[in-house]
Each structure stands twice: as C-alpha cells, then as structure tokens.
Design a protein around this motif. Structure first.
Motif, mmCIF file in Angstrom:
data_model
loop_
_atom_site.group_PDB
_atom_site.id
_atom_site.type_symbol
_atom_site.label_atom_id
_atom_site.label_comp_id
_atom_site.label_asym_id
_atom_site.label_seq_id
_atom_site.Cartn_x
_atom_site.Cartn_y
_atom_site.Cartn_z
ATOM 1 N N ALA A 70 -4.115 2.831 -12.506
ATOM 2 C CA ALA A 70 -3.782 2.434 -11.142
ATOM 3 C C ALA A 70 -3.643 0.920 -10.997
ATOM 4 O O ALA A 70 -2.760 0.438 -10.282
ATOM 5 C CB ALA A 70 -4.839 2.963 -10.172
ATOM 6 N N VAL A 71 -4.507 0.160 -11.666
ATOM 7 C CA VAL A 71 -4.473 -1.302 -11.501
ATOM 8 C C VAL A 71 -3.545 -1.998 -12.499
ATOM 9 O O VAL A 71 -3.218 -3.174 -12.310
ATOM 10 C CB VAL A 71 -5.891 -1.906 -11.617
ATOM 11 N N SER A 72 -3.139 -1.283 -13.551
ATOM 12 C CA SER A 72 -2.327 -1.942 -14.584
ATOM 13 C C SER A 72 -0.858 -1.554 -14.555
ATOM 14 O O SER A 72 -0.015 -2.305 -15.058
ATOM 15 C CB SER A 72 -2.900 -1.631 -15.976
ATOM 16 N N LEU A 73 -0.512 -0.410 -13.955
ATOM 17 C CA LEU A 73 0.869 0.071 -14.006
ATOM 18 C C LEU A 73 1.671 -0.221 -12.748
ATOM 19 O O LEU A 73 2.885 -0.001 -12.724
ATOM 20 C CB LEU A 73 0.887 1.583 -14.268
ATOM 21 N N THR A 74 1.004 -0.700 -11.700
ATOM 22 C CA THR A 74 1.715 -0.971 -10.452
ATOM 23 C C THR A 74 1.067 -2.136 -9.717
ATOM 24 O O THR A 74 -0.130 -2.423 -9.910
ATOM 25 C CB THR A 74 1.717 0.276 -9.536
ATOM 26 N N THR A 75 1.863 -2.786 -8.882
ATOM 27 C CA THR A 75 1.338 -3.847 -8.016
ATOM 28 C C THR A 75 1.356 -3.410 -6.548
ATOM 29 O O THR A 75 0.971 -4.182 -5.675
ATOM 30 C CB THR A 75 2.166 -5.140 -8.167
ATOM 31 N N ASN A 76 1.812 -2.178 -6.300
ATOM 32 C CA ASN A 76 1.831 -1.657 -4.937
ATOM 33 C C ASN A 76 0.408 -1.355 -4.489
ATOM 34 O O ASN A 76 -0.271 -0.509 -5.074
ATOM 35 C CB ASN A 76 2.677 -0.379 -4.890
ATOM 36 N N PRO A 77 -0.071 -2.027 -3.437
ATOM 37 C CA PRO A 77 -1.478 -1.834 -3.045
ATOM 38 C C PRO A 77 -1.795 -0.400 -2.642
ATOM 39 O O PRO A 77 -2.900 0.090 -2.893
ATOM 40 C CB PRO A 77 -1.660 -2.801 -1.876
ATOM 41 N N TRP A 78 -0.842 0.295 -2.027
ATOM 42 C CA TRP A 78 -1.102 1.666 -1.608
ATOM 43 C C TRP A 78 -1.221 2.603 -2.796
ATOM 44 O O TRP A 78 -2.048 3.526 -2.794
ATOM 45 C CB TRP A 78 0.003 2.140 -0.654
ATOM 46 N N LEU A 79 -0.384 2.370 -3.823
ATOM 47 C CA LEU A 79 -0.494 3.181 -5.031
ATOM 48 C C LEU A 79 -1.813 2.908 -5.759
ATOM 49 O O LEU A 79 -2.436 3.815 -6.315
ATOM 50 C CB LEU A 79 0.692 2.901 -5.962
ATOM 51 N N ILE A 80 -2.229 1.641 -5.730
ATOM 52 C CA ILE A 80 -3.512 1.299 -6.365
ATOM 53 C C ILE A 80 -4.661 1.996 -5.650
ATOM 54 O O ILE A 80 -5.530 2.617 -6.278
ATOM 55 C CB ILE A 80 -3.711 -0.233 -6.370
ATOM 56 N N ILE A 81 -4.671 1.919 -4.315
ATOM 57 C CA ILE A 81 -5.728 2.569 -3.538
ATOM 58 C C ILE A 81 -5.705 4.076 -3.772
ATOM 59 O O ILE A 81 -6.759 4.720 -3.950
ATOM 60 C CB ILE A 81 -5.572 2.241 -2.044
ATOM 61 N N GLY A 82 -4.505 4.657 -3.786
ATOM 62 C CA GLY A 82 -4.386 6.087 -4.038
ATOM 63 C C GLY A 82 -4.921 6.471 -5.409
ATOM 64 O O GLY A 82 -5.600 7.493 -5.563
#
Length: 517
Positions: free
Chosen positions: A442-454
């Motif tokens: 979640a924290v390494s493959l995207t910078t989208n905050p909503w995707l990280i939270i999800g």
C-alpha cells in the motif's frame, strides 16, 4: 489482614484486578500514546536535533539516578511474596531519600565535567543539575505506586501515568512554541513527575510517611542490590546512544536516535512496561507452582503478540515513508532508525514475560549475565559499525543483542518451570506477516492517499480474519481475560465478550490440527 498495611486477596479478586489493570494499561494509554506520538512529531519541528540530543543525555543521567535511588528498592517491594507492612514502606522511603540526596549531590559536583566532555557552553551545566532534581518526586511517587501494584490496582497506576504524561505534553509543547528550546523539555519533565507523585498519592490515598528500622532496611537493601544490578545493566544498553554514539557522531546523532527511540517508546514500549508490572505480580504469586507459571507465560505471550506485534509491523513499514513528510530536513533519518528499532522492540515484547518470570523466581544471575553479554555485544557493534554506517549502527546492535537476550532468558526460565508455549506466537506472527505484506504494498506501490488508507484498512481486516482462523483459542482467552475488566453493571457487554470467546474457540477446534496454536 495478614500484616499491617496489606490485605490478602482471593484468587478471583486477583484475576479481576489484574484483568482490569491490563485493560487500563492498553485502553487509557492508547489515546495518550497517540497524543504522545503526535506531540513528539510537533516537538521535532520546534527543537533542533542538537537540543534534543542534550535533553536525551540529561534524561539518561536522570535514569541512572532513578535506578540508584528508586529502582532496586521498589522492585524488592513489588516482587516480595509475603505481605509488606506500613513499616516496610516507611523504611523504604527513608532509604530512597538518603540515596537520592547522595546521588544528586554527586551529580551537582560532576555536572561541569559532563558539560566539558561534550564541549558544551558552561551555562548548560544547569540542564543536568535541574534534571537531577526530578529524582525526588520520582522517589516520592514510587512507594504509593508499589502499594497499588501489590494490590493489583494497575488501573489506578495507569490513570496517574496518563495524568503525568498529559502534563508533560502540554508543558513541553507550550514552552517549546515560546522558544525555550531544551529548557522546555527540562521544565516539563520536572512538572511531569511532580504531577505524577501527587496523582499516585491521591490514588493510593496515602500521605508521605517516614520511619526507619535498621533490620527492615538491611533486609530491603539485601534484596534490592541484585535487582538493582539488573536495572543498571539495562541502563548500560541505553548508555550507548548518549555516550558511545554521541562520542563518535556528536549530539545531533544522539538527538535523531533519541527521537526515534522516543517514538518507539510512545507507541510500543510504554504500554509493554505497564503490562509487565501486572505480569510480575501475577507470576510472583505462583512462583512455587511451575505448571501454573508456564500456563500464565503462554497467555502473556499470546496477549503481547496479539496486541503489539501488528502495531510494530505497521510502524516499521510506514515510518520511512511517513516521518520524512512530517518532520523537517534535519530529522530525515528518523524513519529508518524507527524501523530498525521496532524490530528489536518486537523481540522485547516476546521476551518480556520470560524476563518477568525470572524476576518472580528470584533469578538474579540470568538478567545479570544476559545483560553483560548483550551490553558487550552492542558496544562492539556500535564502535565498529558507527564510523561506517552512522546512526544505523544502533538499531543493528539492538536487533542482534535483543535476539540473543530473548533466547537466553527464555531458555533460563524453561530450565526452571519447563518450556513456555512460545509456539502460540507462530500463527500471530504469520498473520502479522501477511498483513505487513499488504501494508508494504500500500505504501510502496502508490502515492494516492485514499489507496494507501484503503490498503492499511485491508491489511488490518486480513490480520483479524487470520487470527480467528489460526489462533482462535488465543483470541478467545484474551477476550475472556478482557471481560474480567468490564464493570459488573455492564453485564450485557461482558456476556457478548464471553460469547465471542466461545465462538473463537469453537471455530478453531473445527480446523485441521496443523492450524492450531
């Protein structure tokens, strides 16, 4: 009454108070530790690494004074199986004050030499002297705190700790915002322990009472000295940052490493310390019953792993990404140091019940020998590696020495009471590893905050689901233990917890044998 000053408790009352104390340690401190974590991040933006490094060094010296004046005496009172009388408490307080006056006087005289050793301005001598004065409220706080611990009123201890930390946080942030720098932390520390002493005296409903009997003092000191040796050895490990790392890399490195240690302490280790006090009292009551002690150790392993290991995994994964975005440029290395220290903290979670069992059994040799070995190893690693890899030498040394310590102390206790069921941790570790993989993605493959939270939420859900599948019995016992902390008037909630506990047990019992904890 078995003896003046202490009432014998039934086993049912012990269990109820112990469960309530453990629940208080986690529940009340969950909010405070979140505030502590956020407050530490704010302090990092208000105080430079050099200033924080000076405070860490002064705080370490205070820890030495506290260990000499308070630590061994309180440990001797808490672990004693027979009743402790009012005369014992009064004598213990006098012994503490005599030692406290002596060590503070020595520190006042030594302060100029300490500032010269760090090439600090002469006026900084008062930072060390002011911090040393905190040993007096610490000693006044320790006796009523020992009373509460012996009565299994850890809920009241937790409440007083919450009060004192909130005082520290408000004072430190307010004065730091006004530009007082390191003095904001010093003044907040003095206010913190003064507030803590007042709060714990009110909780124990006891005043400051002094008295002295030579026979009691001699017996107390005889028991306290070996315990004090273990405490000082533990401080030897903590001395590596302000003394060794500071001598090699300077106070800025001490500040960065100290900030990382403060973050890990706030999130993981402080709740562990509170729960360890509950563990010590319970284990001390069954120190002559190996089978019951072994069963308790298994429950403690499961409880610590269930609650703290996923939190440690999450912090280790997100710290290198999140902390640099929050803190200023001088603190850019903190995130990676936090990740390294979290791994060694997880080992402390695993080995903590065995360490408390060794204390309860009166085994002074294992902590002393293990402490000497791990201290020597940490010193060797830091001295060799710090010139090459900088501050990362410290978390590396903590991880290696922590692994050896966990093996040594567990094997030592196993020889006395039989091998504790450490295999109960395996399904918990497996669940935390799977959840950790999801969090890392979640924290390494995207910078989208909503995707990280999800992704973080998904990892948490997967962890809980795997726990029920792989460690249903451990979850059931933890829920049943927590039910003992619920007030009797909330019978509906208690029944719901008990029902959930039974459901966890039944679900796991229907699984193949290989999946049971």
């Amino acid at each position: 009454m078995t003896e003046a000053g202490e009432t014998e408790l039934s086993n049912a009352e012990v269990r109820r108070r112990a469960s309530r104390g453990a629940a208080s340690a986690f529940g009340r401190h969950a909010v405070v530790r979140l505030l502590a974590f956020l407050g530490t991040l704010v302090l990092a933006r208000l105080i430079a690494p050099e200033g924080f490094g000076l405070f860490v060094t002064a705080q370490f010296i205070l820890s030495i004074l506290q260990a000499l004046a308070v630590g061994g005496v309180v440990s001797a009172l808490v672990r004693r199986r027979e009743a402790v009388s009012d005369a014992d408490y009064r004598t213990a307080l006098v012994v503490q004050q005599i030692i406290a006056v002596t060590v503070v006087a020595i520190l006042f005289m030594a302060a100029p030499a300490i500032t010269a050793a760090y090439d600090l301005p002469p006026d900084r001598v008062w930072v060390f002297r002011a911090m040393a004065l905190a040993v007096f409220p610490l000693s006044l706080k320790s006796i009523p705190q020992a009373r509460l611990q012996r009565e299994f009123r850890h809920d009241k201890v937790a409440a007083s700790d919450v009060i004192e930390y909130l005082v520290y946080l408000v004072a430190a942030l307010s004065m730091a915002a006004l530009g007082y720098g390191v003095w904001a932390l010093v003044a907040a520390t003095l206010l913190r322990y003064t507030a803590g002493a007042i709060a714990v005296h009110l909780a124990a409903r006891s005043g400051v009472r002094i008295g002295y009997e030579h026979r009691r003092a001699a017996g107390l000191i005889q028991t306290a000295l070996p315990l004090q040796g273990g405490i000082l050895l533990d401080l030897g490990n903590r001395a590596i940052v302000p003394i060794v790392l500071g001598g090699i890399l300077g106070l800025a490195a001490v500040g960065v490493t100290g900030m990382a240690t403060t973050i890990v302490d706030a999130v993981i280790l402080q709740p562990l310390v509170l729960v360890a006090s509950v563990q010590l009292r319970l284990l001390a009551r069954v120190q002559d019953e190996p089978e019951r002690m072994r069963t308790l150790l298994g429950d403690f392993y499961s409880a610590g792993g269930l609650v703290i290991l996923p939190l440690a995994t999450l912090l280790a994964i997100i710290a290198p990404t999140v902390l640099p975005l929050i803190l200023s440029e001088p603190w850019r290395q903190v995130g990676f140091v936090v990740s390294g220290l979290v791994l060694s903290s997880a080992l402390q979670v695993i080995s903590a019940p065995s360490a408390q069992a060794a204390k309860a059994l009166g085994d002074v040799h294992a902590p002393l020998v293990g402490g000497i070995v791990t201290l020597a190893l940490q010193l060797l690693i830091v001295v060799i590696a710090a010139p090459r890899i900088g501050i990362y030498a410290y978390p590396l040394s903590a991880l290696v020495s922590g692994t050896i310590w966990a093996v040594l102390i567990t094997a030592r206790v196993a020889r006395r009471v039989g091998m504790p069921p450490v295999q109960a941790l395996l399904p918990i570790l497996a669940a935390a590893a799977v959840a950790g993989g999801i969090w890392f993605a979640a924290v390494s493959l995207t910078t989208n905050p909503w995707l990280i939270i999800g992704g973080l939420i998904l990892g948490g859900i997967v962890y809980l689901a795997l726990l029920v599948l792989l460690a249903g019995q451990a979850v059931g016992r933890l829920l049943a233990f927590a039910a003992g902390a619920v007030p009797a008037r909330l019978t509906g909630l208690t029944n719901a917890v008990t029902t959930a506990s039974s459901a966890c047990d039944r679900l796991q019992l229907r699984l193949p044998t290989g999946t049971q904890s």
